[in-house]
Write an enzyme that holds these catalytic residues in place. Structure first.
Site, short mmCIF file in Angstrom:
data_model
loop_
_atom_site.label_atom_id
_atom_site.label_comp_id
_atom_site.label_asym_id
_atom_site.label_seq_id
_atom_site.Cartn_x
_atom_site.Cartn_y
_atom_site.Cartn_z
N LYS A 69 0.74 -1.42 -0.10
CA LYS A 69 -0.05 0.01 0.00
C LYS A 69 0.79 1.16 -0.10
CE LYS A 69 -4.07 -2.14 2.43
NZ LYS A 69 -4.97 -1.94 3.33
N ASP A 106 -10.07 2.27 3.22
CA ASP A 106 -10.20 1.40 4.34
C ASP A 106 -11.00 2.34 5.54
OD1 ASP A 106 -8.87 -0.72 3.23
OD2 ASP A 106 -6.91 0.13 3.80
#
Length: 282
Positions: A69, A106
């Site tokens: 990420k 997220d």
């Protein structure tokens, strides 16, 4: 994956057991969209090159999972505010000019899950306790601050990591040693576990919930098992609980909309599909 249809994929290492293809495949079928969603394994040693040259992958966009990420975010030409704040992107796409764009959904997944399963959870809420100091913790802290929580306590066994997150987000975030957990639980309106403790195959999360007010909501980022020991213990003492499966499902919503042009819903059919894949009955 071939042809002229729009293609997206989950990227990271490993991705063999990712349930993202099930989620996006369900929505593609439901909405009758001629698109594809697959898996592309991207080991850390090739990650920088892969994301820097994402246009060569033949994909319109991708999800990014651990451990890539941060690398993906660094490769992007544009980042949304969440990805900038966290230094990590879990959703990427190529815009009309060919720029690689990144977002971190997220935190939105965390919020969407609570909004759906515990409506009004953020009304008159002031203090939250977040266990852990990894990527999920960063996303949850960002989400809670976006909903105007005035105090977000980050509790981690390695204090330095908790302090790093508190320093990252500044005012309203307070890092604590693990031994201080009992004290911060006393004023908590929300308790969130973002550690892997309690996950199938991992050590249990062993904490004393007795200081926690009965009015507090307890949620867990772990979704296998669906009801962790933490959630079971909290429910037994009268706290409202929310499992972690919805966080996985809701974080996928803005990504699907970005790639395929339709905003999907997290419905019972999708939830039951993933539960069946987990071997859990609804």
């Amino acid at each position: 994956m071939s042809g002229s249809v729009k293609k997206a994929a989950i990227t990271g290492h490993p991705v063999t057991h990712s349930r993202s293809p099930l989620v996006h495949g369900y929505w593609l079928k439901k909405h009758g969209i001629a698109g594809e969603y697959g898996r592309v394994d991207v080991p850390p040693e090739t990650a920088e090159d892969f994301y820097r040259n994402f246009a060569d992958a033949g994909l319109s966009g991708a999800n990014v999972t651990v451990p890539n990420k941060e690398v993906a975010a660094a490769a992007c030409d544009w980042l949304d505010d969440a990805a900038k704040s966290m230094g990590a992107a879990n959703t990427i796409w190529l815009d009309d000019s060919g720029r690689l764009c990144g977002a971190n959904t997220d935190g939105l997944g965390f919020l969407g899950n609570l909004d759906q399963l515990a409506p009004g959870w953020d009304v008159s809420r002031e203090s939250a306790v977040v266990l852990g100091a990894g990527g999920a913790a960063r996303a949850v802290v960002w989400a809670l601050l976006s909903r105007k929580f005035t105090r977000v306590h980050i509790v981690n066994r390695t204090f330095k990591k908790a302090k790093a997150i508190a320093d990252m987000f500044g005012s309203g975030t307070i890092a604590h040693e693990w031994d201080n957990l009992g004290t911060v639980l006393e004023e908590a309106d929300l308790l969130v576990n973002t550690t892997s403790l309690g996950m199938a195959g991992k050590a249990p999360l062993e904490i004393d919930l007795s200081p926690l007010p009965k009015t507090a909501i307890v949620t867990d980022a772990v979704y296998a098992p669906l009801e962790t020991d933490l959630l079971r213990s909290a429910k037994a003492r009268g706290n409202q609980t929310v499992d972690g499966l919805g966080m996985l499902l809701h974080q996928a919503v803005p990504a699907f909309e970005r790639w395929f042009g339709v905003r999907p819903e997290v419905d019972d059919t999708l939830r039951n599909l993933i539960l069946a894949d987990l071997g859990v009955t609804a």
